[in-house]
Design a protein around this motif. Structure first.
Motif, short mmCIF file in Angstrom:
data_model
loop_
_atom_site.label_atom_id
_atom_site.label_comp_id
_atom_site.label_asym_id
_atom_site.label_seq_id
_atom_site.Cartn_x
_atom_site.Cartn_y
_atom_site.Cartn_z
N MET A 63 67.67 58.23 27.18
CA MET A 63 67.49 57.19 28.29
C MET A 63 65.83 55.96 28.54
N ILE A 64 66.14 55.29 28.57
CA ILE A 64 65.13 54.01 28.81
C ILE A 64 65.46 53.12 30.28
N ARG A 65 64.24 53.18 31.53
CA ARG A 65 63.95 52.84 32.07
C ARG A 65 62.96 51.98 32.04
N LEU A 66 63.18 50.52 32.39
CA LEU A 66 62.27 49.04 32.50
C LEU A 66 62.28 48.72 33.26
N ARG A 67 61.06 47.89 33.82
CA ARG A 67 61.37 46.06 34.97
C ARG A 67 61.30 45.49 34.23
N VAL A 68 62.10 45.05 34.50
CA VAL A 68 62.58 42.82 33.67
C VAL A 68 61.75 42.00 34.74
N SER A 69 60.65 41.07 34.94
CA SER A 69 60.77 40.38 35.97
C SER A 69 60.68 38.87 35.36
N GLY A 70 61.29 38.21 35.56
CA GLY A 70 60.72 36.56 35.46
C GLY A 70 62.50 36.22 35.10
N ILE A 71 62.94 36.89 35.18
CA ILE A 71 64.64 36.35 34.98
C ILE A 71 65.06 35.17 36.18
N GLU A 72 65.59 34.27 34.94
CA GLU A 72 65.36 32.86 36.36
C GLU A 72 67.24 32.98 35.95
N LEU A 73 67.77 32.96 37.11
CA LEU A 73 69.36 32.12 36.88
C LEU A 73 69.21 31.10 38.00
N PRO A 74 69.92 30.03 37.63
CA PRO A 74 70.17 28.70 38.71
C PRO A 74 71.31 29.22 40.04
N LEU A 75 71.11 28.48 40.85
CA LEU A 75 71.94 29.26 41.92
C LEU A 75 73.03 29.06 42.42
N GLY A 76 74.09 28.51 41.29
CA GLY A 76 75.01 28.73 41.38
C GLY A 76 75.54 29.75 40.64
N LYS A 77 75.09 30.77 39.83
CA LYS A 77 74.75 31.39 38.26
C LYS A 77 74.47 32.50 39.30
N SER A 78 73.89 32.96 39.79
CA SER A 78 73.80 34.46 40.50
C SER A 78 74.48 36.07 40.58
N SER A 79 76.05 35.95 39.38
CA SER A 79 76.56 37.51 39.95
C SER A 79 75.75 38.11 38.90
N GLU A 80 76.35 39.43 39.26
CA GLU A 80 75.89 41.06 38.68
C GLU A 80 76.33 40.44 36.87
N GLU A 81 77.51 39.78 36.59
CA GLU A 81 77.46 39.34 35.46
C GLU A 81 76.63 38.68 34.72
N ASP A 82 76.47 37.11 35.26
CA ASP A 82 75.50 36.31 34.41
C ASP A 82 74.16 37.22 34.47
#
Length: 122
Positions: free
Chosen positions: A1-20
């Protein structure tokens, strides 16, 4: 199992659910969706600067993966999840009989004067 921090993911305002967010992480890291074990949002901020076409959420997430990512998308930063520092109390010295001089009457100076007077300094 690998744990990483991923920064800089951009999501539009209307699409910010966990699945998105999961879909965006899979695209950004080049892994299969079934290799993404867990996702925890570490930071979520709104980027509405003038140069953008539309405001967007910028997310940093801690992820657990079954395998190392094969690639990363442009603008996405990947690093190890930072360790959480231990929070331990500092020892408090008795300042009775000592004279302390605090320079400045801003918030920091006033708080320093209060803290020293509570410990007995004059």
């Amino acid at each position: 199992m690998i744990r990483l921090r991923v920064s800089g993911i951009e999501l539009p305002l209307g699409k910010s659910s966990e699945e998105d967010l999961r879909r965006a992480l899979v695209r950004a890291l080049g892994v299969r969706i079934d290799h993404l074990r867990s996702v925890t949002v570490a930071k979520k901020s709104l980027d509405a600067r003038k140069g953008r076409r539309a405001p967007a959420w910028v997310i940093a997430a801690d992820v657990e993966l079954a395998e190392r990512p094969t690639r990363t998308a442009r603008g996405v930063l990947v690093c190890e999840v930072p360790a959480v520092p231990s929070l331990r109390r500092a020892s408090v010295k008795d300042l009775a009989g000592l004279r302390a001089q605090v320079v400045g009457t801003g918030p920091a100076g006033l708080f320093a004067a209060l803290a020293r007077s509570e410990r007995g300094a004059s």
